[in-house]
Design a protein around this motif. Structure first.
Motif, mmCIF file in Angstrom:
data_model
loop_
_atom_site.group_PDB
_atom_site.id
_atom_site.type_symbol
_atom_site.label_atom_id
_atom_site.label_comp_id
_atom_site.label_asym_id
_atom_site.label_seq_id
_atom_site.Cartn_x
_atom_site.Cartn_y
_atom_site.Cartn_z
ATOM 1 N N HIS A 159 -1.750 -2.642 2.223
ATOM 2 C CA HIS A 159 -0.750 -1.804 1.563
ATOM 3 C C HIS A 159 0.023 -0.963 2.568
ATOM 4 O O HIS A 159 1.216 -1.134 2.768
ATOM 5 C CB HIS A 159 -1.415 -0.910 0.507
ATOM 6 C CG HIS A 159 -0.440 -0.102 -0.298
ATOM 7 N ND1 HIS A 159 0.132 1.059 0.183
ATOM 8 C CD2 HIS A 159 0.070 -0.290 -1.538
ATOM 9 C CE1 HIS A 159 0.959 1.558 -0.736
ATOM 10 N NE2 HIS A 159 0.938 0.745 -1.789
ATOM 11 N N ASP A 174 -4.931 1.642 3.905
ATOM 12 C CA ASP A 174 -5.054 1.422 2.459
ATOM 13 C C ASP A 174 -4.798 -0.043 2.141
ATOM 14 O O ASP A 174 -3.860 -0.658 2.671
ATOM 15 C CB ASP A 174 -4.060 2.295 1.700
ATOM 16 C CG ASP A 174 -4.370 3.778 1.850
ATOM 17 O OD1 ASP A 174 -5.566 4.119 1.963
ATOM 18 O OD2 ASP A 174 -3.428 4.592 1.870
ATOM 19 N N VAL A 176 -5.319 -3.384 -1.038
ATOM 20 C CA VAL A 176 -5.550 -3.801 -2.422
ATOM 21 C C VAL A 176 -6.428 -5.036 -2.375
ATOM 22 O O VAL A 176 -6.160 -5.962 -1.607
ATOM 23 C CB VAL A 176 -4.233 -4.100 -3.153
ATOM 24 C CG1 VAL A 176 -4.514 -4.642 -4.560
ATOM 25 C CG2 VAL A 176 -3.365 -2.860 -3.231
ATOM 26 N N TYR A 225 3.621 -5.428 -1.657
ATOM 27 C CA TYR A 225 3.674 -3.990 -1.383
ATOM 28 C C TYR A 225 4.625 -3.667 -0.237
ATOM 29 O O TYR A 225 5.375 -2.688 -0.295
ATOM 30 C CB TYR A 225 2.267 -3.454 -1.119
ATOM 31 C CG TYR A 225 1.380 -3.626 -2.329
ATOM 32 C CD1 TYR A 225 1.511 -2.796 -3.436
ATOM 33 C CD2 TYR A 225 0.449 -4.673 -2.396
ATOM 34 C CE1 TYR A 225 0.743 -2.979 -4.573
ATOM 35 C CE2 TYR A 225 -0.328 -4.860 -3.524
ATOM 36 C CZ TYR A 225 -0.174 -4.009 -4.616
ATOM 37 O OH TYR A 225 -0.936 -4.213 -5.739
ATOM 38 N N GLU A 278 -5.590 -1.435 -10.041
ATOM 39 C CA GLU A 278 -4.216 -1.925 -9.948
ATOM 40 C C GLU A 278 -4.120 -3.165 -10.824
ATOM 41 O O GLU A 278 -4.626 -4.235 -10.485
ATOM 42 C CB GLU A 278 -3.864 -2.244 -8.491
ATOM 43 C CG GLU A 278 -2.602 -3.054 -8.276
ATOM 44 C CD GLU A 278 -1.320 -2.296 -8.536
ATOM 45 O OE1 GLU A 278 -1.341 -1.320 -9.323
ATOM 46 O OE2 GLU A 278 -0.281 -2.688 -7.968
ATOM 47 N N TYR A 284 -6.997 -0.423 -5.614
ATOM 48 C CA TYR A 284 -6.666 0.189 -4.329
ATOM 49 C C TYR A 284 -7.936 0.721 -3.680
ATOM 50 O O TYR A 284 -8.781 1.339 -4.347
ATOM 51 C CB TYR A 284 -5.723 1.377 -4.526
ATOM 52 C CG TYR A 284 -4.340 1.048 -5.017
ATOM 53 C CD1 TYR A 284 -3.363 0.562 -4.151
ATOM 54 C CD2 TYR A 284 -3.982 1.275 -6.347
ATOM 55 C CE1 TYR A 284 -2.073 0.291 -4.600
ATOM 56 C CE2 TYR A 284 -2.696 1.014 -6.804
ATOM 57 C CZ TYR A 284 -1.751 0.521 -5.924
ATOM 58 O OH TYR A 284 -0.483 0.252 -6.364
ATOM 59 N N ASN A 320 -1.193 4.796 -4.312
ATOM 60 C CA ASN A 320 -0.602 4.683 -5.646
ATOM 61 C C ASN A 320 0.299 5.863 -5.987
ATOM 62 O O ASN A 320 0.725 6.022 -7.136
ATOM 63 C CB ASN A 320 -1.702 4.547 -6.700
ATOM 64 C CG ASN A 320 -2.692 5.705 -6.680
ATOM 65 O OD1 ASN A 320 -2.838 6.395 -5.661
ATOM 66 N ND2 ASN A 320 -3.369 5.931 -7.793
#
Length: 332
Positions: A159, A174, A176, A225, A278, A284, A320
Protein backbone atom coordinates in the motif's frame (compact mmCIF):
# COMPACT_ATOMS: atom_id res chain seq x y z
CA UNK A 1 -10.50 -49.44 -2.89
CA UNK A 2 -12.61 -47.58 -5.45
CA UNK A 3 -13.48 -44.96 -2.85
CA UNK A 4 -9.83 -44.53 -1.94
CA UNK A 5 -8.88 -44.24 -5.61
CA UNK A 6 -11.62 -41.63 -6.12
CA UNK A 7 -10.41 -39.67 -3.08
CA UNK A 8 -6.82 -39.83 -4.33
CA UNK A 9 -7.89 -38.54 -7.74
CA UNK A 10 -9.84 -35.65 -6.17
CA UNK A 11 -6.88 -34.74 -3.98
CA UNK A 12 -4.51 -34.92 -6.95
CA UNK A 13 -6.80 -32.71 -9.03
CA UNK A 14 -7.04 -30.16 -6.21
CA UNK A 15 -3.27 -30.16 -5.80
CA UNK A 16 -2.78 -29.72 -9.54
CA UNK A 17 -5.30 -26.86 -9.62
CA UNK A 18 -3.52 -25.18 -6.70
CA UNK A 19 -0.17 -25.40 -8.49
CA UNK A 20 -1.77 -24.11 -11.68
CA UNK A 21 -3.23 -21.15 -9.75
CA UNK A 22 0.10 -20.40 -8.14
CA UNK A 23 1.79 -20.64 -11.51
CA UNK A 24 -0.67 -18.20 -13.09
CA UNK A 25 -0.50 -15.78 -10.14
CA UNK A 26 3.26 -16.01 -9.98
CA UNK A 27 3.53 -15.56 -13.73
CA UNK A 28 1.28 -12.50 -13.61
CA UNK A 29 3.24 -10.92 -10.75
CA UNK A 30 6.52 -11.72 -12.47
CA UNK A 31 5.28 -10.19 -15.74
CA UNK A 32 4.19 -7.00 -13.95
CA UNK A 33 7.55 -6.73 -12.21
CA UNK A 34 9.41 -7.29 -15.47
CA UNK A 35 7.31 -4.69 -17.30
CA UNK A 36 7.81 -2.13 -14.52
CA UNK A 37 11.58 -2.60 -14.63
CA UNK A 38 11.67 -2.42 -18.43
CA UNK A 39 9.81 0.90 -18.32
CA UNK A 40 12.17 2.15 -15.60
CA UNK A 41 15.21 1.19 -17.71
CA UNK A 42 13.77 2.74 -20.87
CA UNK A 43 13.02 6.04 -19.15
CA UNK A 44 16.44 6.04 -17.51
CA UNK A 45 18.08 5.62 -20.92
CA UNK A 46 15.81 8.23 -22.51
CA UNK A 47 16.73 10.82 -19.89
CA UNK A 48 20.44 10.10 -20.35
CA UNK A 49 20.18 10.35 -24.14
CA UNK A 50 18.28 13.65 -23.83
CA UNK A 51 21.20 15.36 -22.06
CA UNK A 52 22.81 16.24 -25.36
CA UNK A 53 25.91 18.42 -25.12
CA UNK A 54 27.75 17.65 -21.88
CA UNK A 55 28.51 20.70 -19.77
CA UNK A 56 31.19 20.84 -17.11
CA UNK A 57 30.43 21.92 -13.56
CA UNK A 58 32.64 22.65 -10.57
CA UNK A 59 31.88 20.70 -7.41
CA UNK A 60 33.60 22.07 -4.33
CA UNK A 61 34.03 19.17 -1.92
CA UNK A 62 34.13 20.26 1.73
CA UNK A 63 35.53 17.72 4.17
CA UNK A 64 38.37 15.38 5.05
CA UNK A 65 41.14 14.98 4.15
CA UNK A 66 40.93 18.46 2.61
CA UNK A 67 38.63 20.71 0.61
CA UNK A 68 39.04 20.22 -3.12
CA UNK A 69 37.37 21.36 -6.35
CA UNK A 70 36.31 18.64 -8.78
CA UNK A 71 35.39 19.19 -12.42
CA UNK A 72 32.40 16.94 -13.16
CA UNK A 73 29.70 16.46 -15.82
CA UNK A 74 26.35 18.21 -15.39
CA UNK A 75 23.33 15.85 -15.19
CA UNK A 76 25.64 12.83 -15.36
CA UNK A 77 28.08 12.89 -12.44
CA UNK A 78 26.75 11.99 -9.00
CA UNK A 79 28.01 12.55 -5.45
CA UNK A 80 29.16 8.93 -5.55
CA UNK A 81 31.26 9.70 -8.63
CA UNK A 82 32.79 12.59 -6.69
CA UNK A 83 33.55 10.22 -3.81
CA UNK A 84 35.34 7.94 -6.29
CA UNK A 85 37.78 10.77 -6.99
CA UNK A 86 38.54 11.03 -3.25
CA UNK A 87 39.07 7.51 -1.92
CA UNK A 88 37.54 4.07 -1.56
CA UNK A 89 36.79 4.92 2.06
CA UNK A 90 34.65 7.87 1.04
CA UNK A 91 32.68 5.59 -1.30
CA UNK A 92 32.08 3.04 1.44
CA UNK A 93 31.16 5.46 4.24
CA UNK A 94 29.08 8.09 2.46
CA UNK A 95 25.38 7.36 2.86
CA UNK A 96 23.93 10.71 1.79
CA UNK A 97 25.12 13.98 0.26
CA UNK A 98 24.54 17.59 1.30
CA UNK A 99 24.46 20.13 -1.53
CA UNK A 100 25.19 23.84 -0.97
CA UNK A 101 24.91 23.29 2.76
CA UNK A 102 21.12 22.89 2.71
CA UNK A 103 19.81 20.29 0.23
CA UNK A 104 20.06 16.60 1.07
CA UNK A 105 20.80 14.61 -2.07
CA UNK A 106 20.91 10.93 -3.02
CA UNK A 107 24.43 9.60 -3.61
CA UNK A 108 23.48 8.19 -7.04
CA UNK A 109 21.42 11.18 -8.19
CA UNK A 110 23.12 13.25 -10.93
CA UNK A 111 24.24 16.75 -9.98
CA UNK A 112 22.69 19.50 -12.08
CA UNK A 113 24.94 22.53 -11.58
CA UNK A 114 28.05 23.78 -9.81
CA UNK A 115 27.73 23.42 -6.05
CA UNK A 116 29.41 22.63 -2.78
CA UNK A 117 29.31 19.01 -1.66
CA UNK A 118 29.54 17.34 1.73
CA UNK A 119 29.43 13.57 2.14
CA UNK A 120 27.42 12.43 5.15
CA UNK A 121 27.84 9.26 7.17
CA UNK A 122 26.26 8.09 10.41
CA UNK A 123 29.01 9.66 12.54
CA UNK A 124 28.46 13.28 11.49
CA UNK A 125 27.85 15.89 14.18
CA UNK A 126 24.21 16.37 13.14
CA UNK A 127 22.99 12.90 12.07
CA UNK A 128 19.25 13.61 11.95
CA UNK A 129 19.00 13.88 8.14
CA UNK A 130 21.05 10.76 7.42
CA UNK A 131 19.15 8.83 10.11
CA UNK A 132 15.86 9.91 8.57
CA UNK A 133 17.05 8.78 5.13
CA UNK A 134 18.12 5.47 6.69
CA UNK A 135 14.69 4.98 8.31
CA UNK A 136 12.98 5.75 5.00
CA UNK A 137 15.24 3.26 3.24
CA UNK A 138 14.36 0.60 5.81
CA UNK A 139 10.66 1.05 4.98
CA UNK A 140 11.46 0.78 1.28
CA UNK A 141 13.52 -2.37 1.85
CA UNK A 142 10.73 -3.86 3.96
CA UNK A 143 8.42 -3.64 0.94
CA UNK A 144 10.96 -5.64 -1.09
CA UNK A 145 11.39 -8.16 1.74
CA UNK A 146 7.64 -8.67 2.03
CA UNK A 147 7.29 -9.34 -1.68
CA UNK A 148 10.02 -11.97 -1.37
CA UNK A 149 8.45 -13.53 1.72
CA UNK A 150 4.76 -14.01 0.88
CA UNK A 151 3.46 -16.74 -1.38
CA UNK A 152 1.36 -15.74 -4.37
CA UNK A 153 -1.91 -16.97 -2.86
CA UNK A 154 -1.57 -14.50 0.04
CA UNK A 155 -2.57 -11.79 -2.48
CA UNK A 156 -0.10 -9.32 -1.00
CA UNK A 157 -0.48 -5.72 -2.17
CA UNK A 158 1.98 -3.06 -1.03
CA UNK A 159 0.00 0.00 0.00
CA UNK A 160 2.41 2.70 1.20
CA UNK A 161 4.95 3.64 3.83
CA UNK A 162 4.52 6.72 6.02
CA UNK A 163 7.22 9.36 6.21
CA UNK A 164 9.94 8.43 8.71
CA UNK A 165 9.62 9.57 12.29
CA UNK A 166 12.68 8.41 14.20
CA UNK A 167 11.11 9.32 17.55
CA UNK A 168 8.32 6.79 16.91
CA UNK A 169 10.81 3.97 17.43
CA UNK A 170 9.88 2.01 14.29
CA UNK A 171 9.93 2.12 10.51
CA UNK A 172 6.74 1.07 8.77
CA UNK A 173 5.28 -0.47 5.63
CA UNK A 174 1.50 -0.79 5.18
CA UNK A 175 0.10 -3.68 3.15
CA UNK A 176 -3.15 -5.33 2.15
CA UNK A 177 -3.48 -9.11 2.42
CA UNK A 178 -6.11 -11.49 1.17
CA UNK A 179 -6.79 -12.61 4.75
CA UNK A 180 -8.64 -10.86 7.56
CA UNK A 181 -7.30 -12.95 10.42
CA UNK A 182 -3.56 -13.14 9.80
CA UNK A 183 -1.60 -13.44 13.03
CA UNK A 184 2.06 -14.00 12.11
CA UNK A 185 4.10 -16.54 14.02
CA UNK A 186 7.53 -15.75 15.44
CA UNK A 187 9.02 -17.90 12.70
CA UNK A 188 7.27 -15.84 10.01
CA UNK A 189 8.51 -12.58 11.50
CA UNK A 190 12.04 -13.96 11.69
CA UNK A 191 11.78 -15.01 8.04
CA UNK A 192 10.89 -11.44 6.99
CA UNK A 193 13.77 -10.10 9.10
CA UNK A 194 16.07 -12.59 7.39
CA UNK A 195 15.01 -11.27 3.98
CA UNK A 196 16.01 -7.77 5.11
CA UNK A 197 19.44 -9.08 6.07
CA UNK A 198 19.76 -10.83 2.69
CA UNK A 199 19.01 -7.57 0.90
CA UNK A 200 21.69 -5.83 2.95
CA UNK A 201 24.22 -8.54 2.09
CA UNK A 202 23.53 -8.06 -1.63
CA UNK A 203 24.76 -4.44 -1.43
CA UNK A 204 22.10 -3.27 -3.88
CA UNK A 205 22.47 0.27 -5.21
CA UNK A 206 19.39 2.40 -4.56
CA UNK A 207 18.46 4.27 -7.73
CA UNK A 208 16.28 7.35 -8.06
CA UNK A 209 14.26 8.29 -11.15
CA UNK A 210 11.76 11.09 -11.65
CA UNK A 211 9.04 10.35 -14.23
CA UNK A 212 5.87 12.00 -15.48
CA UNK A 213 2.50 10.99 -14.11
CA UNK A 214 1.41 9.07 -17.22
CA UNK A 215 4.46 6.83 -17.18
CA UNK A 216 4.00 6.20 -13.46
CA UNK A 217 0.39 5.19 -14.12
CA UNK A 218 1.55 2.71 -16.74
CA UNK A 219 4.20 1.29 -14.42
CA UNK A 220 1.73 0.76 -11.57
CA UNK A 221 -1.38 -0.05 -13.59
CA UNK A 222 -1.60 -3.45 -11.89
CA UNK A 223 -1.47 -1.88 -8.41
CA UNK A 224 -4.86 -0.68 -7.26
CA UNK A 225 -3.56 1.33 -4.31
CA UNK A 226 -0.60 2.93 -6.08
CA UNK A 227 -2.92 3.95 -8.93
CA UNK A 228 -5.22 5.64 -6.43
CA UNK A 229 -2.34 7.52 -4.81
CA UNK A 230 -0.59 8.76 -7.95
CA UNK A 231 -2.87 11.74 -8.81
CA UNK A 232 -2.39 13.25 -5.35
CA UNK A 233 1.37 12.66 -5.44
CA UNK A 234 1.78 14.13 -8.94
CA UNK A 235 -0.38 17.15 -8.12
CA UNK A 236 2.07 18.16 -5.41
CA UNK A 237 5.12 17.80 -7.68
CA UNK A 238 4.16 19.48 -10.99
CA UNK A 239 2.78 16.23 -12.45
CA UNK A 240 6.03 14.38 -11.68
CA UNK A 241 6.50 11.24 -9.58
CA UNK A 242 9.74 10.18 -7.91
CA UNK A 243 10.55 6.46 -7.99
CA UNK A 244 13.21 4.40 -6.25
CA UNK A 245 14.56 1.00 -7.18
CA UNK A 246 16.63 -1.66 -5.44
CA UNK A 247 17.19 -4.83 -7.38
CA UNK A 248 13.89 -5.33 -9.19
CA UNK A 249 11.77 -3.69 -6.50
CA UNK A 250 10.35 -0.26 -7.46
CA UNK A 251 8.23 2.03 -5.30
CA UNK A 252 7.21 5.66 -4.93
CA UNK A 253 8.96 7.98 -2.48
CA UNK A 254 10.02 11.60 -2.26
CA UNK A 255 13.35 10.48 -0.79
CA UNK A 256 16.16 10.93 -0.25
CA UNK A 257 17.44 7.48 0.66
CA UNK A 258 20.85 6.12 1.59
CA UNK A 259 23.15 4.91 -1.18
CA UNK A 260 22.86 1.14 -0.80
CA UNK A 261 21.17 -1.66 1.07
CA UNK A 262 24.55 -2.45 2.69
CA UNK A 263 24.00 0.34 5.22
CA UNK A 264 21.42 -1.85 6.97
CA UNK A 265 22.96 -3.62 9.96
CA UNK A 266 21.10 -5.48 12.67
CA UNK A 267 17.38 -5.54 11.89
CA UNK A 268 14.20 -6.95 13.42
CA UNK A 269 10.71 -6.92 11.91
CA UNK A 270 8.94 -6.81 15.22
CA UNK A 271 5.19 -6.34 14.73
CA UNK A 272 2.28 -6.77 12.34
CA UNK A 273 -0.81 -4.83 13.40
CA UNK A 274 -4.16 -5.38 11.74
CA UNK A 275 -5.60 -1.95 10.96
CA UNK A 276 -8.99 -2.66 9.35
CA UNK A 277 -10.84 -4.96 7.00
CA UNK A 278 -10.82 -4.04 3.32
CA UNK A 279 -13.85 -5.35 1.47
CA UNK A 280 -15.19 -8.82 2.17
CA UNK A 281 -11.93 -10.78 2.22
CA UNK A 282 -8.91 -8.46 2.52
CA UNK A 283 -7.44 -6.45 5.38
CA UNK A 284 -4.93 -3.66 6.00
CA UNK A 285 -1.87 -4.52 8.08
CA UNK A 286 0.95 -2.34 9.37
CA UNK A 287 4.37 -4.05 9.47
CA UNK A 288 6.91 -2.41 11.78
CA UNK A 289 10.58 -2.91 12.49
CA UNK A 290 13.72 -1.49 14.03
CA UNK A 291 17.28 -1.48 12.70
CA UNK A 292 20.79 -0.20 13.29
CA UNK A 293 23.10 1.10 10.58
CA UNK A 294 25.88 -1.30 9.66
CA UNK A 295 28.91 -0.96 11.88
CA UNK A 296 26.83 0.01 14.93
CA UNK A 297 26.17 -2.42 17.76
CA UNK A 298 24.26 -2.51 21.03
CA UNK A 299 24.31 -5.06 23.81
CA UNK A 300 21.49 -7.59 23.88
CA UNK A 301 19.56 -5.82 26.64
CA UNK A 302 19.67 -2.37 25.02
CA UNK A 303 18.67 -3.71 21.60
CA UNK A 304 15.86 -5.67 23.25
CA UNK A 305 14.46 -2.41 24.61
CA UNK A 306 14.45 -0.97 21.09
CA UNK A 307 12.65 -4.07 19.82
CA UNK A 308 10.07 -3.80 22.58
CA UNK A 309 9.43 -0.14 21.81
CA UNK A 310 9.14 -0.83 18.08
CA UNK A 311 6.21 -3.22 18.64
CA UNK A 312 3.90 -0.42 19.76
CA UNK A 313 1.52 0.64 16.97
CA UNK A 314 3.20 3.45 15.06
CA UNK A 315 0.98 6.55 15.11
CA UNK A 316 1.73 7.65 11.52
CA UNK A 317 -1.16 8.18 9.11
CA UNK A 318 -3.00 4.90 8.65
CA UNK A 319 -3.46 3.38 5.18
CA UNK A 320 -7.26 3.61 5.32
CA UNK A 321 -7.19 7.35 6.08
CA UNK A 322 -7.45 10.01 3.32
CA UNK A 323 -4.28 10.02 1.27
CA UNK A 324 -4.52 13.64 0.12
CA UNK A 325 -3.35 15.12 3.42
CA UNK A 326 -0.13 16.80 2.35
CA UNK A 327 1.22 17.20 5.86
CA UNK A 328 1.22 13.46 6.46
CA UNK A 329 1.64 12.19 2.94
CA UNK A 330 3.04 8.69 2.81
CA UNK A 331 6.07 9.26 0.71
CA UNK A 332 7.99 11.74 2.82
Amino acid sequence: MAAATKLYKKSWVALRQMHQYRGIAGSSASASLKSRNELFNQEQRRQRDAIGRIEKIEVRYLGLPEDVTLVMNSHISTPYNCAQHLSEGHCKRAALALIDGSVHWDMHRPLQESCTLQLLNFNVTEPHAVNKAFWRTCSFMLGAALQRSFKDEANLQLHSFPGPNIKSGSFVHDIVLGAQNWVPTKAEMRAISAEMVKLAAQDLRIERLEVDQELAKEMFKDSHYKSEQLPSIAQQNQSRVTLYRLGEHIDISRGPMVASTRFLGKCTISAAHKIANEGSSDAYYRLQGVALPSGFSLNHFAYGLLEQRSRKLNSARLPNEPFEEQQQMQLS
